[in-house]
Design a protein around this motif. Structure first.
Motif, PDB file in Angstrom:
ATOM      1  N   ASP A   1       2.610  -6.098  -4.560  1.00 44.04           N
ATOM      2  CA  ASP A   1       3.499  -6.079  -3.401  1.00 44.04           C
ATOM      3  C   ASP A   1       2.763  -5.614  -2.149  1.00 44.04           C
ATOM      4  O   ASP A   1       3.046  -6.089  -1.030  1.00 44.04           O
ATOM      5  CB  ASP A   1       4.702  -5.166  -3.659  1.00 44.04           C
ATOM      6  CG  ASP A   1       5.688  -5.781  -4.638  1.00 44.04           C
ATOM      7  OD1 ASP A   1       5.642  -7.017  -4.811  1.00 44.04           O
ATOM      8  OD2 ASP A   1       6.488  -5.039  -5.233  1.00 44.04           O
ATOM      9  N   ARG A   2       1.829  -4.682  -2.319  1.00 47.15           N
ATOM     10  CA  ARG A   2       1.052  -4.189  -1.184  1.00 47.15           C
ATOM     11  C   ARG A   2      -0.265  -4.933  -1.050  1.00 47.15           C
ATOM     12  O   ARG A   2      -0.743  -5.164   0.073  1.00 47.15           O
ATOM     13  CB  ARG A   2       0.784  -2.687  -1.356  1.00 47.15           C
ATOM     14  CG  ARG A   2       2.028  -1.817  -1.295  1.00 47.15           C
ATOM     15  CD  ARG A   2       1.659  -0.354  -1.405  1.00 47.15           C
ATOM     16  NE  ARG A   2       0.799   0.063  -0.301  1.00 47.15           N
ATOM     17  CZ  ARG A   2       0.206   1.255  -0.252  1.00 47.15           C
ATOM     18  NH1 ARG A   2       0.351   2.116  -1.245  1.00 47.15           N
ATOM     19  NH2 ARG A   2      -0.562   1.573   0.777  1.00 47.15           N
TER      20      ARG A   2
ATOM     21  N   ARG B   1       3.462 -15.783  -9.196  1.00 47.91           N
ATOM     22  CA  ARG B   1       3.427 -14.939  -7.999  1.00 47.91           C
ATOM     23  C   ARG B   1       2.465 -15.513  -6.953  1.00 47.91           C
ATOM     24  O   ARG B   1       2.739 -15.497  -5.749  1.00 47.91           O
ATOM     25  CB  ARG B   1       3.011 -13.520  -8.393  1.00 47.91           C
ATOM     26  CG  ARG B   1       2.993 -12.533  -7.249  1.00 47.91           C
ATOM     27  CD  ARG B   1       4.398 -12.299  -6.704  1.00 47.91           C
ATOM     28  NE  ARG B   1       4.389 -11.369  -5.610  1.00 47.91           N
ATOM     29  CZ  ARG B   1       4.515 -10.048  -5.757  1.00 47.91           C
ATOM     30  NH1 ARG B   1       4.674  -9.521  -6.966  1.00 47.91           N
ATOM     31  NH2 ARG B   1       4.513  -9.264  -4.714  1.00 47.91           N
TER      32      ARG B   1
ATOM     33  N   GLU C   1      -5.387  -0.048  -1.072  1.00 48.92           N
ATOM     34  CA  GLU C   1      -4.134  -0.077  -0.311  1.00 48.92           C
ATOM     35  C   GLU C   1      -4.180   0.838   0.907  1.00 48.92           C
ATOM     36  O   GLU C   1      -3.351   0.702   1.811  1.00 48.92           O
ATOM     37  CB  GLU C   1      -2.955   0.318  -1.204  1.00 48.92           C
ATOM     38  CG  GLU C   1      -2.616  -0.678  -2.293  1.00 48.92           C
ATOM     39  CD  GLU C   1      -3.402  -0.437  -3.586  1.00 48.92           C
ATOM     40  OE1 GLU C   1      -3.043  -1.031  -4.600  1.00 48.92           O
ATOM     41  OE2 GLU C   1      -4.379   0.353  -3.535  1.00 48.92           O
TER      42      GLU C   1
ATOM     43  N   LYS D   1      -1.341  -2.871  -6.820  1.00 48.33           N
ATOM     44  CA  LYS D   1       0.088  -3.203  -6.772  1.00 48.33           C
ATOM     45  C   LYS D   1       0.227  -4.439  -5.886  1.00 48.33           C
ATOM     46  O   LYS D   1      -0.020  -4.377  -4.672  1.00 48.33           O
ATOM     47  CB  LYS D   1       0.887  -2.024  -6.229  1.00 48.33           C
ATOM     48  CG  LYS D   1       0.876  -0.804  -7.152  1.00 48.33           C
ATOM     49  CD  LYS D   1       1.684   0.330  -6.544  1.00 48.33           C
ATOM     50  CE  LYS D   1       1.803   1.493  -7.513  1.00 48.33           C
ATOM     51  NZ  LYS D   1       0.509   2.067  -7.889  1.00 48.33           N
TER      52      LYS D   1
ATOM     53  N   SER E   1       3.447 -16.935  -3.191  1.00 52.30           N
ATOM     54  CA  SER E   1       2.836 -16.260  -2.044  1.00 52.30           C
ATOM     55  C   SER E   1       1.884 -17.164  -1.279  1.00 52.30           C
ATOM     56  O   SER E   1       1.114 -16.685  -0.434  1.00 52.30           O
ATOM     57  CB  SER E   1       2.086 -15.007  -2.527  1.00 52.30           C
ATOM     58  OG  SER E   1       2.937 -14.135  -3.224  1.00 52.30           O
TER      59      SER E   1
END
Length: 349
Positions: A215-216, A256, A189, A213, A260
């Protein structure tokens, strides 16, 4: 002198043990003269001397303050930057692989498996991952490169791997063994985007996906990959909501990816193929390590009841941690609550 270290940890970090009434016995123990505490060669360990050394470091101000300084120093060195446990695995298994392996015969029993077989299965796993690389001319980012086993496989195929890891031991090892390979010493990240944007034809997360993670990580994957690039992942996923197990829930992860705009170009369930490795590890832990540890503690209790009393909470913590770790590699529990997937994904837009 050989140092014997005992450490207890909880999910939230290191724990200290309060000795309570046992502290009343400290003057009696400290007043005793130790015998030959540790003899070089045969190294007979005198329990009273070990206990005396431990208690000295708890009671004496100088030792107590040094202990606080050591703890504060270690608190600034997160495990992700210096994972000694993974280094131990690498020393035991000589192939520079840290994966669960891939056995073509899922029915192999642990008593029929050798360490050489484990290393071969780990190499096969790396080959299966590398076979999914579609772009053979662009750099390949190996996220969480471990000790570089997959790097070696990619080099043998004429590919251009780039190793990424925040772990100092791993980076040191990879740099020494593969000096021509570009190394990025950071967490995924935190990779410098301006230096790596749209650079990679392939990004691989081999048993490192669980630490990201999403989201990142997902937006970052898209920015690091070239248009039409591919993300290859292999990892264990939970098939239920049972707590205490790492990894993403498979159904949630699948949804997910679809939301995405990632599509699966490969989905292979390799759960049966990793089970022989788990059986092997569980056999050694359950049938050899656990009885050995309990025998040692029973002997300590019988021969040195005072020392056992003082260390009783530590011993209980060690036994509990051993049971917890064995549960994580219990092959029956793994199959019941997890699936091990090899995946290749590409963006649809």
């Amino acid at each position: 002198m050989r140092v014997v270290t005992v450490e207890t940890r909880s999910p939230s970090g290191p724990e200290s043990t309060i000795l309570g009434p046992a502290m009343l016995e400290i003057p009696l123990i400290l007043s005793k003269k130790p015998g030959a505490a540790m003899r070089k060669g045969t190294e007979t360990l005198n329990t009273a001397s070990i206990i005396q050394s431990i208690l000295k470091r708890i009671v004496y101000p100088r030792h107590f303050w040094s202990g606080i300084m050591h703890q504060r120093a270690m608190a600034h060195t997160a495990r992700v930057y210096d994972d000694s446990q993974l280094s131990l695995y690498a020393e035991i298994l000589p192939g520079d692989f840290l994966n669960l392996g891939h056995f073509e015969d899922p029915g192999l029993q642990p008593q029929d498996i050798t360490l050489r077989d484990i290393v071969r299965a780990q190499a096969r796993h790396a080959e299966l991952v590398a076979e999914l690389i579609a772009d053979s001319t662009s750099p390949v980012l190996d996220v969480g490169c471990g000790m570089g086993g997959l790097i070696r496989v990619m080099l043998a195929k004429g590919l251009s791997p780039v190793a990424l890891s925040p772990d100092r031991n791993q980076i040191r090892h990879v740099r020494a063994k593969y000096p021509t390979v570009t190394i990025v010493e950071t967490k995924f990240e935190d990779i410098p985007l301006d230096e790596h944007i749209h650079r990679y034809g392939t990004i691989i997360t081999s048993e490192s996906l669980r630490y990201l993670k999403l989201d990142r990580a997902l937006p970052l994957m898209e920015k690091l990959l070239k248009p039409g690039g591919r993300w290859i992942a292999c990892d264990s996923f939970r098939v239920g909501e049972e707590r205490g197990r790492s990894g993403y829930v498979w159904a949630d992860f699948e949804r997910r990816m679809v939301r995405s705009d990632w599509r699966f170009v490969c989905q292979r369930d390799h759960t049966p193929n990793v089970v022989p490795t788990l059986r092997f590890v569980y056999m050694w832990g359950n049938d050899i390590a656990r009885p050995g540890v309990r025998f040692a503690f029973r002997k300590l209790q019988r021969k040195h009841p005072r020392a056992y009393y003082i260390l009783e909470e530590v011993i209980e913590a060690i036994n509990g941690r051993l049971d917890q770790n064995l549960d994580l590699v219990n092959p029956d529990a793994f199959v019941a609550h997890n699936k091990y997937m090899l995946l290749a994904m590409e963006k649809t837009s």
